[in-house]
Design a protein around this motif. Structure first.
Motif, PDB file in Angstrom:
ATOM      1  N   LEU A 280      38.005  84.187  11.182  1.00  0.00           N
ATOM      2  CA  LEU A 280      37.740  83.486  12.689  1.00  0.00           C
ATOM      3  C   LEU A 280      38.457  83.144  13.664  1.00  0.00           C
ATOM      4  O   LEU A 280      38.998  82.277  13.400  1.00  0.00           O
TER       5      LEU A 280
ATOM      6  N   GLN B   4      37.705  81.393  15.507  1.00  0.00           N
ATOM      7  CA  GLN B   4      37.028  80.025  16.290  1.00  0.00           C
ATOM      8  C   GLN B   4      38.173  79.094  15.249  1.00  0.00           C
ATOM      9  O   GLN B   4      38.573  78.396  16.039  1.00  0.00           O
TER      10      GLN B   4
ATOM     11  N   ARG C 251      41.499  78.714  17.343  1.00  0.00           N
ATOM     12  CA  ARG C 251      40.934  78.511  18.529  1.00  0.00           C
ATOM     13  C   ARG C 251      41.208  76.760  18.424  1.00  0.00           C
ATOM     14  O   ARG C 251      41.363  75.611  19.585  1.00  0.00           O
ATOM     15  N   SER C 252      40.131  76.051  17.706  1.00  0.00           N
ATOM     16  CA  SER C 252      40.056  75.109  16.891  1.00  0.00           C
ATOM     17  C   SER C 252      41.614  74.704  16.882  1.00  0.00           C
ATOM     18  O   SER C 252      41.968  73.197  17.408  1.00  0.00           O
TER      19      SER C 252
ATOM     20  N   LEU D 171      35.792  71.267  15.310  1.00  0.00           N
ATOM     21  CA  LEU D 171      34.759  72.360  15.289  1.00  0.00           C
ATOM     22  C   LEU D 171      33.786  71.422  15.071  1.00  0.00           C
ATOM     23  O   LEU D 171      32.317  71.949  16.453  1.00  0.00           O
TER      24      LEU D 171
ATOM     25  N   ALA E 289      31.972  72.966  18.356  1.00  0.00           N
ATOM     26  CA  ALA E 289      31.170  74.028  18.992  1.00  0.00           C
ATOM     27  C   ALA E 289      30.079  73.819  17.738  1.00  0.00           C
ATOM     28  O   ALA E 289      30.286  73.938  16.706  1.00  0.00           O
TER      29      ALA E 289
ATOM     30  N   SER F  76      28.681  76.678  15.954  1.00  0.00           N
ATOM     31  CA  SER F  76      28.863  78.222  16.191  1.00  0.00           C
ATOM     32  C   SER F  76      29.046  78.268  14.692  1.00  0.00           C
ATOM     33  O   SER F  76      29.204  77.564  13.767  1.00  0.00           O
TER      34      SER F  76
ATOM     35  N   ALA G  67      31.509  78.989  13.136  1.00  0.00           N
ATOM     36  CA  ALA G  67      32.448  78.566  12.223  1.00  0.00           C
ATOM     37  C   ALA G  67      32.830  77.060  11.579  1.00  0.00           C
ATOM     38  O   ALA G  67      32.976  76.360  10.600  1.00  0.00           O
TER      39      ALA G  67
END
Ligand SMILES: Nc1ncnc2c1ncn2[C@@H]1O[C@H](COP(=O)(O)OP(=O)(O)OP(=O)(O)O)[C@@H](O)[C@H]1O
Ligand SMILES: [Mg+2]
Length: 237
Positions: free
Chosen positions: A187, A189, A192-193, A200, A204, A207, A209
């Motif tokens: 993913l 995400q 990005r994390s 996360l 997020a 999310s 993730a």
């Protein structure tokens, strides 16, 4: 928890610390010429529940490849005393190991109660998994009878790739309950994390993730319990 980074690439360290905070780090514990105080290597992070012992490129000098040489010098035991000193201070002590099976990975196995083997569902992972499994068996039989395999964890899983699905099935039929039920999908995400150096589960929270991260942690706790760890006891590395 305490995270101990043992990978000279220091990816875990980079997620939590700024440049000036990365030395001294875990290399001090591997240096046979010094008797480092482990407490002095611990850094606080911006998260009150997470401390870290950093790794930096200085680890390369001490991360030997010659197993006979490091065993002769007893270097595989480098983390045992430091971890024992810290057991009562943390619920969880986690080593992040480098991808290659060099001194640091063996030293982490010698000082741990449990081991998680992350892998990608691709064929090139197959040889690696046998080598890692052999290393775990070796350390258990020679140096650390407490060591238990918590499980193989498939990560970066690409559901739409048929070969990944069939690899996962093979893994499950071969290793049975030793394979985590939780599978970490590939993913954006997660990427990005890491890039943004944020947790996360905090940034997020809702999310997919973050949900999977919690699922993974819940299963980890269930596996601790199944292997005989009591909820009230300290959780070892
Ligand atoms: N489940 C995932 N989905 C998407 N990207 C991921 C996932 N897991 C890891 N990544 C990306 O891949 C990079 C490497 O991941 P990670 O550090 O977990 O791998 P590693 O196996 O420890 O790597 P190394 O062998 O270099 O230590 C991360 O920076 C992240 O961007
Ligand atoms: Mg890594």
């Amino acid at each position: 928890m305490l995270a101990i980074d043992t990978d000279p690439q220091g990816n875990l360290t980079n997620s939590f610390l700024r440049d000036g905070e990365k030395t001294p780090g875990v290399e001090r514990l591997l240096d046979p010429s010094t008797d480092a105080d482990v407490h002095g290597l611990i850094r606080r992070t911006q998260y009150p529940t997470i401390d870290i012992i950093p790794a930096n490129s200085a680890v390369v000098r001490f991360d030997l490849s010659d197993q006979r040489a490091w065993e002769k010098a007893d270097l595989h035991r480098s983390f045992v005393e430091p971890v024992n000193e810290l057991r009562d201070r943390y619920d969880l002590i986690v080593f992040d190991c480098p991808p290659r099976l060099s001194l640091t990975s063996f030293a982490a196995l010698c000082a741990s109660d449990f081991v998680i083997v992350p892998l990608e569902a691709a064929d090139w992972g197959a040889q690696g998994i046998m080598q890692v499994t052999a290393a775990i068996d070796y350390v258990r039989s020679r140096f650390n009878r407490r060591l238990q395999l918590l499980g193989y964890l498939v990560s970066r899983f690409k559901r739409r790739r048929a070969y990944q699905q069939s690899y996962l099935n093979q893994l499950r039929s071969h290793f049975g309950a030793s394979t985590f039920d939780t599978v970490i999908p590939d993913l954006a995400q997660f990427e990005r994390s890491v890039t943004d150096a944020v947790l996360l589960t905090e940034h997020a929270t809702t999310s997919p993730a973050a949900r999977i991260a919690r699922e993974f942690f819940d299963e980890t706790l269930r596996r601790f319990r199944r292997l005989g760890l009591h909820a009230t006891g300290g959780i070892g590395p």
